[in-house]
Design a protein around this motif. Structure first.
Motif, mmCIF file in Angstrom:
data_model
loop_
_atom_site.group_PDB
_atom_site.id
_atom_site.type_symbol
_atom_site.label_atom_id
_atom_site.label_comp_id
_atom_site.label_asym_id
_atom_site.label_seq_id
_atom_site.Cartn_x
_atom_site.Cartn_y
_atom_site.Cartn_z
ATOM 1 N N LEU A 46 0.940 -1.224 0.136
ATOM 2 C CA LEU A 46 0.056 -0.139 -0.093
ATOM 3 C C LEU A 46 0.802 1.131 -0.135
ATOM 4 O O LEU A 46 0.438 2.352 0.529
ATOM 5 C CB LEU A 46 -0.907 0.076 1.099
ATOM 6 N N SER A 47 1.914 1.257 -0.477
ATOM 7 C CA SER A 47 2.972 2.463 -0.519
ATOM 8 C C SER A 47 2.655 3.384 -1.315
ATOM 9 O O SER A 47 2.753 3.257 -2.402
ATOM 10 C CB SER A 47 4.532 1.692 -0.685
ATOM 11 N N ALA A 48 2.607 4.626 -0.861
ATOM 12 C CA ALA A 48 2.258 5.701 -1.544
ATOM 13 C C ALA A 48 3.005 6.984 -1.072
ATOM 14 O O ALA A 48 2.984 8.085 -1.562
ATOM 15 C CB ALA A 48 0.817 5.972 -1.934
ATOM 16 N N ASP A 49 3.376 6.903 0.029
ATOM 17 C CA ASP A 49 4.008 7.938 1.045
ATOM 18 C C ASP A 49 5.538 7.843 0.876
ATOM 19 O O ASP A 49 6.226 6.786 0.888
ATOM 20 C CB ASP A 49 3.598 7.940 2.301
ATOM 21 N N ILE A 50 6.041 9.020 0.807
ATOM 22 C CA ILE A 50 7.763 9.126 1.373
ATOM 23 C C ILE A 50 7.777 9.657 2.795
ATOM 24 O O ILE A 50 7.384 10.518 3.101
ATOM 25 C CB ILE A 50 8.691 9.938 0.242
ATOM 26 N N ASP A 51 8.588 8.602 3.461
ATOM 27 C CA ASP A 51 8.735 9.048 4.993
ATOM 28 C C ASP A 51 9.894 9.377 5.129
ATOM 29 O O ASP A 51 10.901 8.930 4.760
ATOM 30 C CB ASP A 51 8.360 7.826 5.785
ATOM 31 N N HIS A 52 10.157 10.442 5.872
ATOM 32 C CA HIS A 52 11.466 11.180 6.471
ATOM 33 C C HIS A 52 11.733 10.042 7.651
ATOM 34 O O HIS A 52 11.130 10.322 8.684
ATOM 35 C CB HIS A 52 11.641 12.376 6.707
ATOM 36 N N PHE A 53 12.447 8.999 7.568
ATOM 37 C CA PHE A 53 12.776 8.281 8.804
ATOM 38 C C PHE A 53 13.219 8.961 10.015
ATOM 39 O O PHE A 53 12.550 8.729 11.065
ATOM 40 C CB PHE A 53 14.114 7.265 8.309
ATOM 41 N N GLU A 54 14.041 9.840 9.935
ATOM 42 C CA GLU A 54 14.365 10.728 10.921
ATOM 43 C C GLU A 54 13.366 11.931 10.631
ATOM 44 O O GLU A 54 13.821 12.583 9.542
ATOM 45 C CB GLU A 54 15.994 11.166 10.888
ATOM 46 N N PRO A 55 12.460 12.333 11.698
ATOM 47 C CA PRO A 55 11.527 13.387 11.411
ATOM 48 C C PRO A 55 12.312 14.668 10.906
ATOM 49 O O PRO A 55 13.333 15.045 11.867
ATOM 50 C CB PRO A 55 10.750 13.371 12.565
ATOM 51 N N LEU A 56 11.451 15.632 9.937
ATOM 52 C CA LEU A 56 12.220 16.794 9.768
ATOM 53 C C LEU A 56 12.313 17.671 11.088
ATOM 54 O O LEU A 56 13.191 18.524 11.200
ATOM 55 C CB LEU A 56 11.490 17.338 8.688
ATOM 56 N N ALA A 57 11.436 17.637 12.009
ATOM 57 C CA ALA A 57 11.250 18.230 13.278
ATOM 58 C C ALA A 57 12.453 18.113 13.846
ATOM 59 O O ALA A 57 13.168 19.236 14.724
ATOM 60 C CB ALA A 57 10.075 18.092 14.134
ATOM 61 N N GLU A 58 13.141 17.059 13.890
ATOM 62 C CA GLU A 58 14.400 16.575 14.680
ATOM 63 C C GLU A 58 15.641 16.864 13.739
ATOM 64 O O GLU A 58 16.662 17.070 14.331
ATOM 65 C CB GLU A 58 14.563 15.071 15.194
ATOM 66 N N ALA A 59 15.417 16.715 12.535
ATOM 67 C CA ALA A 59 16.529 16.737 11.719
ATOM 68 C C ALA A 59 16.318 17.527 10.464
ATOM 69 O O ALA A 59 16.451 16.936 9.307
ATOM 70 C CB ALA A 59 17.298 15.504 11.534
ATOM 71 N N PRO A 60 16.110 18.736 10.616
ATOM 72 C CA PRO A 60 15.878 19.619 9.261
ATOM 73 C C PRO A 60 16.657 19.440 8.174
ATOM 74 O O PRO A 60 16.288 19.586 7.099
ATOM 75 C CB PRO A 60 15.578 20.968 9.721
ATOM 76 N N LEU A 61 17.994 19.312 8.311
ATOM 77 C CA LEU A 61 19.124 19.186 7.418
ATOM 78 C C LEU A 61 19.071 18.023 6.658
ATOM 79 O O LEU A 61 19.726 17.908 5.683
ATOM 80 C CB LEU A 61 20.602 19.358 8.018
ATOM 81 N N ARG A 62 18.363 16.900 7.011
ATOM 82 C CA ARG A 62 18.178 15.702 6.387
ATOM 83 C C ARG A 62 16.961 15.673 5.460
ATOM 84 O O ARG A 62 16.533 14.757 4.667
ATOM 85 C CB ARG A 62 18.153 14.460 7.387
ATOM 86 N N ALA A 63 16.323 16.829 5.132
ATOM 87 C CA ALA A 63 15.239 16.931 4.361
ATOM 88 C C ALA A 63 15.357 16.433 2.938
ATOM 89 O O ALA A 63 14.512 15.668 2.206
ATOM 90 C CB ALA A 63 14.793 18.373 4.373
ATOM 91 N N PHE A 64 16.762 16.569 2.530
ATOM 92 C CA PHE A 64 17.058 16.057 1.121
ATOM 93 C C PHE A 64 17.933 14.961 1.067
ATOM 94 O O PHE A 64 18.525 14.748 0.088
ATOM 95 C CB PHE A 64 17.607 17.252 0.310
#
Length: 190
Positions: free
Chosen positions: A15-33
């Protein structure tokens, strides 16, 4: 294995349709990309279970198992016929909790995937004995194209254990799992 190419990196459903940021952006904004922080996930795991939860231990190390960087089976044990995960470590327990890996729909689906995988393995052996290598190849491919590939992966891992035939629905399934084509499939193709 191929978990995450078509299916949710966490629960294994198709049922995969989302892209998840494993480490959430709220905790690691520099990992957004950061590509290594992007996982294909189903909406249920991403939006209803995990959300922004990202538990850490007392030293600040992540408690969730990173399915792209480590083998989840080092932290989780799957009871094949029951379809239920048991934690082997505190990281496994956190992963089961955060992603709801033992919600009833997943438990039922993994148990059905086990039954289906056993049936396909038996049929593949019959086709190989009959000389129908084309059909046997399609059956092998179908094992890797189904949801809940973690079931097959667990079966391949436990086939060497003493009394594996009790866990794997008989000696015929154990013998079918010894087929080298099943161990090389993702790398070699049909």
């Amino acid at each position: 294995m191929v978990l995450g190419i078509k299916s949710c990196m966490y629960c294994g459903d198709h049922l995969s349709a989302d892209i998840d940021h494993f480490e959430p952006l709220a905790e690691a904004p520099l990992r957004a990309f950061d590509w290594l922080n992007h996982f294909l996930a189903c909406s249920h795991c991403n939006s209803h279970e995990k959300r922004d939860r990202f538990p850490r231990d007392g030293d600040g190390a992540p408690l969730l198992v990173d399915p792209a960087a480590e083998d989840p089976h080092d932290h989780l044990m799957l009871a094949l016929a029951a379809g239920v995960y048991t934690a082997l470590t505190s990281r496994g327990a956190a992963t089961i909790d955060v992603f709801g890996l033992n919600r009833q729909d997943l438990v039922d689906a993994r148990a059905a995937a086990f039954d289906r995988t056993c049936a396909v393995l038996r049929d593949r052996r019959r086709q190989l004995r009959a000389g129908d290598t084309a059909r046997a190849g399609r059956l092998a491919k179908s094992l890797f194209d189904q949801p809940f590939i973690d079931v097959l992966y667990t079966m391949l891992r436990v086939r060497h254990h003493p009394r594996a035939e009790l866990v794997l629905d008989g000696p015929e399934v154990v013998e079918a799992l010894a087929d080298p084509a099943l161990h090389l499939w993702p790398a070699t193709g049909p």
